[in-house]
Design a protein around this motif. Structure first.
Motif, PDB file in Angstrom:
ATOM      1  N   TYR A 215      15.017 -12.149 -79.688  1.00 15.67           N
ATOM      2  CA  TYR A 215      14.114 -12.799 -78.732  1.00 15.67           C
ATOM      3  C   TYR A 215      13.886 -12.010 -77.450  1.00 15.67           C
ATOM      4  CZ  TYR A 215      11.567 -16.687 -76.697  1.00 15.67           C
ATOM      5  OH  TYR A 215      10.577 -17.481 -76.167  1.00 15.67           O
ATOM      6  N   GLY A 216      12.651 -11.909 -77.027  1.00 17.10           N
ATOM      7  CA  GLY A 216      12.235 -11.473 -75.688  1.00 17.10           C
ATOM      8  C   GLY A 216      13.050 -10.321 -75.132  1.00 17.10           C
ATOM      9  N   GLY A 217      13.489 -10.495 -73.911  1.00 15.32           N
ATOM     10  CA  GLY A 217      14.196  -9.444 -73.191  1.00 15.32           C
ATOM     11  C   GLY A 217      15.462  -8.952 -73.884  1.00 15.32           C
ATOM     12  N   ASN A 218      16.001  -9.711 -74.829  1.00 14.05           N
ATOM     13  CA  ASN A 218      17.172  -9.248 -75.585  1.00 14.05           C
ATOM     14  C   ASN A 218      16.800  -8.180 -76.602  1.00 14.05           C
ATOM     15  OD1 ASN A 218      18.600 -11.337 -74.356  1.00 14.05           O
ATOM     16  ND2 ASN A 218      18.328 -12.737 -76.082  1.00 14.05           N
ATOM     17  N   GLY A 222      12.150  -2.257 -73.986  1.00 12.29           N
ATOM     18  CA  GLY A 222      11.461  -1.549 -72.902  1.00 12.29           C
ATOM     19  C   GLY A 222      11.426  -2.372 -71.626  1.00 12.29           C
ATOM     20  N   LYS A 223      11.521  -3.688 -71.761  1.00  8.12           N
ATOM     21  CA  LYS A 223      11.249  -4.571 -70.637  1.00  8.12           C
ATOM     22  C   LYS A 223      12.436  -4.661 -69.676  1.00  8.12           C
ATOM     23  CE  LYS A 223       9.069  -9.164 -70.040  1.00  8.12           C
ATOM     24  NZ  LYS A 223       7.913  -8.698 -69.284  1.00  8.12           N
ATOM     25  N   LYS A 224      13.265  -5.664 -69.829  1.00  5.85           N
ATOM     26  CA  LYS A 224      14.344  -5.856 -68.865  1.00  5.85           C
ATOM     27  C   LYS A 224      15.420  -4.777 -69.011  1.00  5.85           C
ATOM     28  CE  LYS A 224      12.505  -9.229 -66.726  1.00  5.85           C
ATOM     29  NZ  LYS A 224      11.869 -10.302 -67.331  1.00  5.85           N
ATOM     30  N   CYS A 225      15.706  -4.359 -70.257  1.00  4.24           N
ATOM     31  CA  CYS A 225      16.802  -3.405 -70.468  1.00  4.24           C
ATOM     32  C   CYS A 225      16.453  -2.037 -69.896  1.00  4.24           C
ATOM     33  CB  CYS A 225      17.142  -3.311 -71.953  1.00  4.24           C
ATOM     34  SG  CYS A 225      17.677  -4.879 -72.676  1.00  4.24           S
ATOM     35  N   GLU A 243      11.847  -2.903 -59.804  1.00  3.56           N
ATOM     36  CA  GLU A 243      12.018  -4.283 -59.357  1.00  3.56           C
ATOM     37  C   GLU A 243      11.380  -5.331 -60.272  1.00  3.56           C
ATOM     38  OE1 GLU A 243      13.975  -4.967 -56.813  1.00  3.56           O
ATOM     39  OE2 GLU A 243      14.305  -2.833 -56.481  1.00  3.56           O
ATOM     40  N   HIS A 244      11.959  -6.541 -60.222  1.00  5.97           N
ATOM     41  CA  HIS A 244      11.449  -7.689 -60.979  1.00  5.97           C
ATOM     42  C   HIS A 244      10.323  -8.330 -60.168  1.00  5.97           C
ATOM     43  CE1 HIS A 244      12.546 -11.740 -63.140  1.00  5.97           C
ATOM     44  NE2 HIS A 244      11.615 -11.097 -63.796  1.00  5.97           N
ATOM     45  N   MET A 245       9.187  -7.635 -60.126  1.00  6.61           N
ATOM     46  CA  MET A 245       8.105  -8.059 -59.233  1.00  6.61           C
ATOM     47  C   MET A 245       6.733  -8.008 -59.905  1.00  6.61           C
ATOM     48  SD  MET A 245       8.872  -6.060 -55.676  1.00  6.61           S
ATOM     49  CE  MET A 245      10.354  -6.359 -54.705  1.00  6.61           C
ATOM     50  N   PRO A 265      12.620 -15.235 -59.169  1.00  7.56           N
ATOM     51  CA  PRO A 265      13.450 -15.279 -60.382  1.00  7.56           C
ATOM     52  C   PRO A 265      12.648 -15.694 -61.615  1.00  7.56           C
ATOM     53  CG  PRO A 265      14.594 -16.293 -58.543  1.00  7.56           C
ATOM     54  CD  PRO A 265      13.198 -16.015 -58.069  1.00  7.56           C
ATOM     55  N   SER A 266      13.236 -15.500 -62.773  1.00  6.41           N
ATOM     56  CA  SER A 266      12.578 -15.837 -64.040  1.00  6.41           C
ATOM     57  C   SER A 266      12.040 -17.264 -64.016  1.00  6.41           C
ATOM     58  CB  SER A 266      13.569 -15.686 -65.192  1.00  6.41           C
ATOM     59  OG  SER A 266      14.037 -14.357 -65.242  1.00  6.41           O
ATOM     60  N   ALA A 267      10.840 -17.411 -64.522  1.00  2.00           N
ATOM     61  CA  ALA A 267      10.171 -18.711 -64.614  1.00  2.00           C
ATOM     62  C   ALA A 267       9.976 -19.378 -63.249  1.00  2.00           C
ATOM     63  CB  ALA A 267      10.895 -19.637 -65.588  1.00  2.00           C
ATOM     64  N   ASP A 290       2.606  -8.411 -63.853  1.00  2.00           N
ATOM     65  CA  ASP A 290       3.082  -9.791 -63.682  1.00  2.00           C
ATOM     66  C   ASP A 290       4.601  -9.939 -63.751  1.00  2.00           C
ATOM     67  OD1 ASP A 290       3.599  -9.582 -66.478  1.00  2.00           O
ATOM     68  OD2 ASP A 290       3.340 -11.757 -66.663  1.00  2.00           O
ATOM     69  N   ASP A 291       5.342  -8.821 -63.948  1.00  2.00           N
ATOM     70  CA  ASP A 291       6.792  -9.010 -64.096  1.00  2.00           C
ATOM     71  C   ASP A 291       7.633  -7.872 -63.523  1.00  2.00           C
ATOM     72  OD1 ASP A 291       8.831 -10.820 -65.168  1.00  2.00           O
ATOM     73  OD2 ASP A 291       9.276  -9.269 -66.646  1.00  2.00           O
ATOM     74  N   ILE A 292       7.138  -6.649 -63.647  1.00  2.00           N
ATOM     75  CA  ILE A 292       7.964  -5.503 -63.248  1.00  2.00           C
ATOM     76  C   ILE A 292       7.132  -4.525 -62.422  1.00  2.00           C
ATOM     77  CG2 ILE A 292       9.318  -3.534 -64.104  1.00  2.00           C
ATOM     78  CD1 ILE A 292      10.006  -5.235 -66.561  1.00  2.00           C
ATOM     79  N   PHE A 312       1.630  -9.020 -71.280  1.00  2.00           N
ATOM     80  CA  PHE A 312       2.330 -10.122 -70.622  1.00  2.00           C
ATOM     81  C   PHE A 312       3.208 -10.832 -71.646  1.00  2.00           C
ATOM     82  CE2 PHE A 312      -2.099 -10.224 -68.765  1.00  2.00           C
ATOM     83  CZ  PHE A 312      -1.789  -9.504 -67.626  1.00  2.00           C
ATOM     84  N   PHE A 313       4.440 -11.098 -71.270  1.00  2.00           N
ATOM     85  CA  PHE A 313       5.303 -11.958 -72.078  1.00  2.00           C
ATOM     86  C   PHE A 313       5.526 -13.197 -71.213  1.00  2.00           C
ATOM     87  CE2 PHE A 313       9.645 -13.029 -73.800  1.00  2.00           C
ATOM     88  CZ  PHE A 313       9.239 -13.333 -75.075  1.00  2.00           C
ATOM     89  N   GLY A 314       4.554 -14.096 -71.259  1.00  2.00           N
ATOM     90  CA  GLY A 314       4.485 -15.159 -70.254  1.00  2.00           C
ATOM     91  C   GLY A 314       4.974 -16.511 -70.756  1.00  2.00           C
ATOM     92  N   THR A 448      14.926 -22.433 -67.424  1.00  2.00           N
ATOM     93  CA  THR A 448      15.363 -22.313 -68.819  1.00  2.00           C
ATOM     94  C   THR A 448      15.147 -20.916 -69.376  1.00  2.00           C
ATOM     95  OG1 THR A 448      13.206 -23.140 -69.436  1.00  2.00           O
ATOM     96  CG2 THR A 448      15.010 -24.711 -69.410  1.00  2.00           C
ATOM     97  N   ALA A 449      14.873 -19.919 -68.513  1.00  2.00           N
ATOM     98  CA  ALA A 449      14.618 -18.564 -69.001  1.00  2.00           C
ATOM     99  C   ALA A 449      15.883 -17.881 -69.516  1.00  2.00           C
ATOM    100  CB  ALA A 449      13.959 -17.712 -67.923  1.00  2.00           C
ATOM    101  N   ALA A 450      17.038 -18.414 -69.177  1.00  2.00           N
ATOM    102  CA  ALA A 450      18.282 -17.894 -69.751  1.00  2.00           C
ATOM    103  C   ALA A 450      18.994 -19.039 -70.445  1.00  2.00           C
ATOM    104  CB  ALA A 450      19.169 -17.288 -68.687  1.00  2.00           C
ATOM    105  N   PRO A 467      20.174 -10.899 -62.893  1.00  2.00           N
ATOM    106  CA  PRO A 467      20.446 -10.549 -64.298  1.00  2.00           C
ATOM    107  C   PRO A 467      19.920  -9.168 -64.695  1.00  2.00           C
ATOM    108  CG  PRO A 467      18.940 -12.461 -64.103  1.00  2.00           C
ATOM    109  CD  PRO A 467      19.015 -11.809 -62.778  1.00  2.00           C
ATOM    110  N   PHE A 468      19.350  -8.421 -63.767  1.00  2.00           N
ATOM    111  CA  PHE A 468      18.627  -7.199 -64.157  1.00  2.00           C
ATOM    112  C   PHE A 468      19.059  -5.927 -63.422  1.00  2.00           C
ATOM    113  CE2 PHE A 468      15.479 -10.794 -64.463  1.00  2.00           C
ATOM    114  CZ  PHE A 468      15.609 -10.950 -65.829  1.00  2.00           C
ATOM    115  N   CYS A 469      20.010  -6.043 -62.501  1.00  2.00           N
ATOM    116  CA  CYS A 469      20.428  -4.865 -61.754  1.00  2.00           C
ATOM    117  C   CYS A 469      21.498  -4.133 -62.559  1.00  2.00           C
ATOM    118  CB  CYS A 469      20.958  -5.276 -60.381  1.00  2.00           C
ATOM    119  SG  CYS A 469      21.416  -3.858 -59.384  1.00  2.00           S
TER     120      CYS A 469
HETATM  121  C1  SPV Z   1      12.429 -13.214 -67.677  1.00  2.00           C
HETATM  122  O1  SPV Z   1      13.328 -13.904 -68.158  1.00  2.00           O
HETATM  123  O2  SPV Z   1      12.413 -12.874 -66.467  1.00  2.00           O
HETATM  124  C2  SPV Z   1      11.301 -12.775 -68.529  1.00  2.00           C
HETATM  125  C3  SPV Z   1      11.374 -13.030 -69.958  1.00  2.00           C
HETATM  126  O3  SPV Z   1      10.359 -12.183 -68.025  1.00  2.00           O
HETATM  127  S1  SPV Z   1      12.339 -11.880 -70.816  1.00  2.00           S
HETATM  128  O4  SPV Z   1      11.471 -10.769 -71.245  1.00  2.00           O
HETATM  129  O5  SPV Z   1      12.874 -12.547 -72.003  1.00  2.00           O
HETATM  130  O6  SPV Z   1      13.382 -11.353 -69.972  1.00  2.00           O
END
Ligand code: SPV
Ligand code: GTP
Ligand code: MN
Length: 606
Positions: A215-218, A222-225, A243-245, A265-267, A290-292, A312-314, A448-450, A467-469
């Motif tokens: 799922y998603g960022g897991n 390329g995204k959060k990791c 940055e998460h911006m 923060p997320s959501a 919209d996120d990074i 977008f993963f919205g 509920t994003a985590a 959760p991203f640093c």
């Molecule tokens: C977040 O949780 O901040 C998201 C969704 O943007 S995810 O890609 O799953 O991290």
């Protein structure tokens, strides 16, 4: 494409090692083409994993339902495996990298039996741009392949840039569910149980190893990791910011534009703010990201931001034609929906889509679902963290410069979160270090994003990066302070703190939010332009009561409350930071931030 065709010996070797370890049926290197996307989708549909949606209403759209245990990021299974635990800091889960690699190698052994291995070369940022970073993800999930196609730039052109010995971040991923001979998933989402999931980062060697979640960022590494946890480490070493911006462009009625980045923060509203339709006449907002955001200094000493993503993963729930029409238009076609409800005519539906469920639905768990508005406790049809994956180019308000490899010059940075009380609608930092202080104390009601957090309680989420640093957050604060020393104060973005989420005593929103947030953005624009009216308060500059036009439905008393400094509330806030928040960072908490805390406390006592 075949592995043998690759020009990059290092890459070839790494893939061959992964094949020997994971033992897939075969290996395929992705070229990023439309044919490849279509073939992958066909495979997903044929296997029952994807449901094609109504071709008239949602052309090119597909629905996925994940396993109920695999619906969001899992922070308690996410690791920063630096050599020393101190480098990961008090806010990250740490495991010894050697031990962790041993554990995960055992899990990876034979993990792709009965599955295909896909090698996804991808670029974060425009291909070939000198600020872009290349990653290569190895995965056994077709869902990951199609999502990466949308979220990043994938394929041959990336391999061309990589050449024979270019640098890339290796990203290993497996859903962690090998298949026995003749066995298939039968349309069921494959993943491993929670205690076997690992989302691991090795900052020194710049590697990502993920196991057990699709799922998603897991899984979309390329995204959060990469773009945050690994990139934040690279940015620290190289003197820039990952940055998460969101990044937006705002244009006033006179045609003058500014760029704003915002960390929530997320959501907590980044996608919504990035695509906002202003309610104030003559103003325009366009989307860059919209996120990074990756921010680097230009030759002129200003910070320039790029959006490293391509899609977008919205969050789906709450998205509707009133709240975010531009998101709704972005997801009309070629979109992947995960964990939303489905109508009888195969359209999507979710809570807060703006109309009642049209008849019987299939909910995100695959069960029949009939809306019962009298039952407040009814389980939702869409999971609260249900998401859409859509190409950024489909957003009708993408700024033309959104792919400019030079990025856009940042005029303002906003911090914010869900704070039902105390924190006013907007306040402005007195200077860069005060702004860093604001970022360091961001708090928000948990969403509920985590998966593993208790929704509804407030936690500190500094810079929306908790959760991203990828390293010690105290060092991260210091890095932000140092960035401010690389140029002059007048060239740095102005920093603001916003809060769209104030509530009344009976739990109603005090501020209408969404498009009405444009009123606050306009004031921020004017402050950057040297015109907006402000008063000096103990917590920073704030708009005079007439500086922000009151939206319909917000009384004068509401407005006063939104723009008041709650002295007693802030005193408690400061005490909480002093006793509970800052001490966590020990000697790594920069002295400058303790000084800011002392100063604000003094001002509140006056
Ligand atoms: C977040 O949780 O901040 C998201 C969704 O943007 S995810 O890609 O799953 O991290
Ligand atoms: P991630 O993708 O997890 O990083 O989230 P995000 O920060 O992009 O949040 P998003 O814009 O998707 O919004 C999340 C939720 O907050 C949605 O349900 C929105 O409807 C809601 N929301 C966004 N903006 C506002 C606002 O101004 N006011 C209120 N009350 N709710 C908002
Ligand atoms: Mn996010």
């Amino acid at each position: 494409m075949k592995v043998e065709e690759l020009q990059h010996e290092g890459l070839k070797k790494w893939i061959q090692e992964a094949v020997a370890l994971m033992q897939p049926e075969d290996v395929y290197v992705c070229d990023g083409s439309q044919q490849e996307y279509d073939a992958m989708i066909k495979k997903l549909v044929d296997s029952g994993m994807a449901t094609p949606l109504n071709p008239q209403k949602r052309p090119g759209c597909y629905l996925f339902r994940s396993d109920p245990s695999d619906v969001a990021r899992v922070e308690n299974r996410t690791y920063i495996a630096s050599k020393s635990q101190d480098d990961a800091g008090p806010t990250n889960n740490w495991l010894d990298p050697v031990e962790l690699k041993k554990t995960m190698t055992d899990l990876y052994r034979g993990c792709m039996k009965g599955r295909h291995m896909y090698v996804i070369p991808f670029s974060m940022g425009p291909v070939g741009s000198n600020i872009a970073k290349i990653g290569v993800e190895i995965t056994d999930s077709e869902y990951v392949v199609v999502n990466m196609h949308i979220m990043t730039r994938v394929g041959k052109k990336v391999l061309d840039v990589l050449g024979k010995n270019g640098e890339y971040v290796p990203c290993l991923h497996s859903v962690g569910k090998p298949l026995a001979a003749g066995e298939s998933d039968n349309g069921k989402w494959p993943c491993a149980p929670l205690e076997k999931k690992y989302i691991s980062h090795f900052p020194e060697t710049r590697e990502i190893w993920s196991y057990g979640s699709g799922y998603g960022g897991n899984a979309l590494l390329g995204k959060k990791c990469l773009a945050l946890r690994i990139a934040s480490v690279i940015a620290r070493d190289e003197g820039w910011l990952a940055e998460h911006m969101l990044i937006l462009k705002i244009t006033n009625p006179a045609g003058k534009s500014k760029y704003i980045c915002a960390a929530f923060p997320s959501a907590c509203g980044k996608t919504n703010l990035a695509m906002l339709v202003p309610t104030i006449p003559g103003w325009k907002v366009e989307t860059v990201g919209d996120d990074i955001a990756w921010m680097k200094f230009g030759k002129d000493g200003r910070l320039y931001a790029i959006n490293p993503e391509a899609g977008f993963f919205g969050v789906a729930p709450g998205t509707n034609m009133q709240s975010n029409p531009n998101a709704m238009r972005s997801i009309e076609k070629n979109t992947i929906f995960t964990n939303v409800g489905m109508t009888e005519d195969k359209d999507v539906w979710w809570e807060g889509i703006g109309y009642d469920a049209p008849g019987k639905l299939i909910d995100w768990k695959g069960n029949e679902w009939v809306q019962d508005k009298n039952n407040k406790a009814q389980e939702p049809a869409a999971h609260p963290n249900a998401r859409f994956t859509a190409p950024a180019r489909q957003c009708p308000v993408m700024a033309p410069e959104w792919e400019d490899p030079n990025g856009v010059p940042v005029d303002a940075i906003l911090f914010g979160g869900r704070r039902p009380s105390i924190v006013p609608l907007v306040h402005e930092a007195k200077n860069w270090v005060h702004g860093v202080f604001m970022g360091s104390i961001v708090g928000s009601e948990i969403t509920t994003a985590a998966l593993d957090l208790k929704a509804g309680t407030i936690r500190r989420d500094p810079f929306a990066m908790l959760p991203f640093c990828g390293y010690h957050m105290g060092d991260y604060f210091k890095h932000w302070i140092n960035i401010g020393k690389k140029t002059t104060e007048d060239k740095l973005p102005k920093i603001f703190f916003v809060n769209w989420f104030r509530k009344t005593a009976d739990g109603k929103w005090l501020w209408p939010g969404y498009g009405e947030n444009s009123r606050v953005l306009a004031w921020i624009f004017e402050r950057c332009d040297g015109t907006g009216k402000a008063v000096d308060t103990p917590i920073g500059y704030m708009p005079t009561i007439d500086a922000i036009q009151r939206p319909e439905g917000v009384s004068e008393a509401d407005m006063k409350e939104l723009l008041a400094v709650d002295i007693e509330g802030w005193k408690k806030e400061i005490a909480d930071i002093r006793e509970n928040h800052y001490p966590k960072f020990g000697s790594k908490l920069p002295k400058e931030l303790w000084d800011e805390l002392d100063a604000i406390e003094k001002r509140l006592q006056k």
